[in-house]
Scaffold this active site. Structure first.
Site, PDB file in Angstrom:
ATOM      1  N   HIS A 197     -13.694  -1.674  -6.452  1.00  0.00           N
ATOM      2  CA  HIS A 197     -14.846  -0.838  -6.469  1.00  0.00           C
ATOM      3  C   HIS A 197     -14.666   0.432  -6.341  1.00  0.00           C
ATOM      4  O   HIS A 197     -15.489   1.504  -6.538  1.00  0.00           O
ATOM      5  CB  HIS A 197     -15.918  -1.416  -5.389  1.00  0.00           C
ATOM      6  N   ASP A 235       0.729  -1.253  -0.041  1.00  0.00           N
ATOM      7  CA  ASP A 235       0.137  -0.004  -0.016  1.00  0.00           C
ATOM      8  C   ASP A 235       0.991   1.266  -0.059  1.00  0.00           C
ATOM      9  O   ASP A 235       2.034   1.192  -0.181  1.00  0.00           O
ATOM     10  CB  ASP A 235      -0.946   0.013   1.300  1.00  0.00           C
ATOM     11  N   PHE A 257      -0.198   1.282  -6.481  1.00  0.00           N
ATOM     12  CA  PHE A 257      -0.791   0.090  -7.516  1.00  0.00           C
ATOM     13  C   PHE A 257      -1.071   0.661  -8.791  1.00  0.00           C
ATOM     14  O   PHE A 257      -1.334   0.005  -9.670  1.00  0.00           O
ATOM     15  CB  PHE A 257      -1.769  -0.699  -6.849  1.00  0.00           C
ATOM     16  N   GLY A 282       4.160   1.452  -2.142  1.00  0.00           N
ATOM     17  CA  GLY A 282       4.108   1.838  -3.561  1.00  0.00           C
ATOM     18  C   GLY A 282       3.007   2.426  -3.742  1.00  0.00           C
ATOM     19  O   GLY A 282       1.874   2.321  -2.901  1.00  0.00           O
TER      20      GLY A 282
END
Length: 338
Positions: free
Chosen positions: A248, A202, A230, A228
């Site tokens: 979502h 994360d 994503f 990091g």
């Protein structure tokens, strides 16, 4: 809640219209920590007001209103005590919903008030009100970030055990939790699967908040944290990648970027596990249909049907091979690279 078998449609609709009256009273109780103050026994509104730097009369009126719906109970001496509902507003109980009530009563309450603008213009309500994306806001406001993390545990905590019961992780050597937040999901899975190694991935500030809990659970040797983004990359080294309530948050184009990085990082025989609520067809009640509007208003994402997930995964180079339901409202969508 009233018994709908004994109420009229007008009564039911009135209850829906005025629902925020109760939710804001619950927010006040959570924000002031009233349940914590009552943990050792009943107290008067005056005593609670003194302890919370509040005014006695308005605080009493809020407590009286909450007692009328089962949150707190007033005795003949004018003292308020905990009830089973109020117990969940304590900070120190398993499944505490205090942080959830605070989060819902602040930014979420303000943003939901902008639903009409979002419907008519398509603008992101959170960015319009707070002038930045939700996750940037949480990074810039660490206390809000801590509340968000705690709220997610309160909301999704029961999902972890249900997911571990429903899905067999025994064939996985290393599991990467992409966007894993405070690590509660990965910790729960690792605790249930002693041979499993974990990677928590994360943003830097998020994994910093997660490390103490990982160490406190005795999992530091089996779970490494990687910082990091994503949208830029996903770490290699895992044979399965899991994302709970991540897809979502984003629109299809952003999802394809995230999924593409997962596809590039995993081996050819790897698997992708997406944990989300799946929108059922027709008029069937589903909390995801309302959660979908939160996605519209805040991060700009959406809840999806099974067919929408199937198409999304196919566009990213995955095949949806099965859907594993759990005892909660979420399911595990297992996909494989193609």
């Amino acid at each position: 809640m009233s018994d709908r078998s004994q109420t009229s449609p007008a009564d039911d609709l009135s209850q829906m219209i005025t629902g925020y009256w109760v939710s804001q009273c619950v927010y006040v109780a959570a924000k002031l920590g009233l349940a914590d103050l009552l943990a050792n026994g009943p107290r008067t509104a005056a005593e609670l007001a003194e302890a919370t730097a509040s005014q006695t009369d308005p605080l009493y009126r809020v407590l009286r209103a909450l007692a009328s719906v089962g949150v707190f109970a007033e005795d003949d001496a004018g003292r308020f005590a905990l009830t089973p509902l109020a117990e969940r507003l304590r900070s120190d109980v398993p499944g505490s919903q205090r942080a959830f009530a605070i989060m819902m009563g602040e930014e979420q309450y303000h943003v939901w008030g902008d639903l009409i603008d979002a419907v008519q213009t398509g603008r992101n309500a959170f960015q319009r009100i707070y002038h930045m994306p939700i996750f940037e806001f949480l990074q810039r406001n660490p206390e809000k970030g801590k509340t968000f993390d705690a709220a997610m545990v309160g909301i999704h905590g029961r999902e972890t055990g249900a997911l571990a019961d429903a899905y067999d992780f025994s064939g996985i050597r290393t599991l990467a939790d992409v966007g894993g937040g405070n690590g509660s999901l990965l910790r729960g899975i690792l605790e249930r699967n002693p041979s499993l190694q974990g990677i928590l991935y994360d943003l830097p500030a998020v994994v910093e908040r997660a490390r103490p809990a990982i160490e406190g659970a005795g999992l530091a040797e089996r779970c490494r944290t990687v910082a990091g983004n994503f949208f830029e990359s996903v770490p290699a080294g895992a044979d399965a990648y899991i994302m709970r309530h991540i897809i979502h948050d984003w629109d299809d184009a952003e999802c394809l970027t995230i999924l593409g990085h997962c596809r590039a990082a995993m081996p050819a025989d790897g698997r992708l596990l997406v944990v989300e609520s799946i929108i059922p067809p027709g008029n069937e009640p589903c909390v995801g249909k309302l959660l979908d509007l939160t996605m519209l208003l805040m991060p700009g994402g959406r809840e999806r049907t099974e067919e929408q997930y199937r198409a999304l995964f196919a566009s990213a180079g995955f095949e949806l091979v099965r859907v594993v339901p759990t005892a909660t409202e979420v399911s595990v969508l297992e996909s494989r690279p193609v």
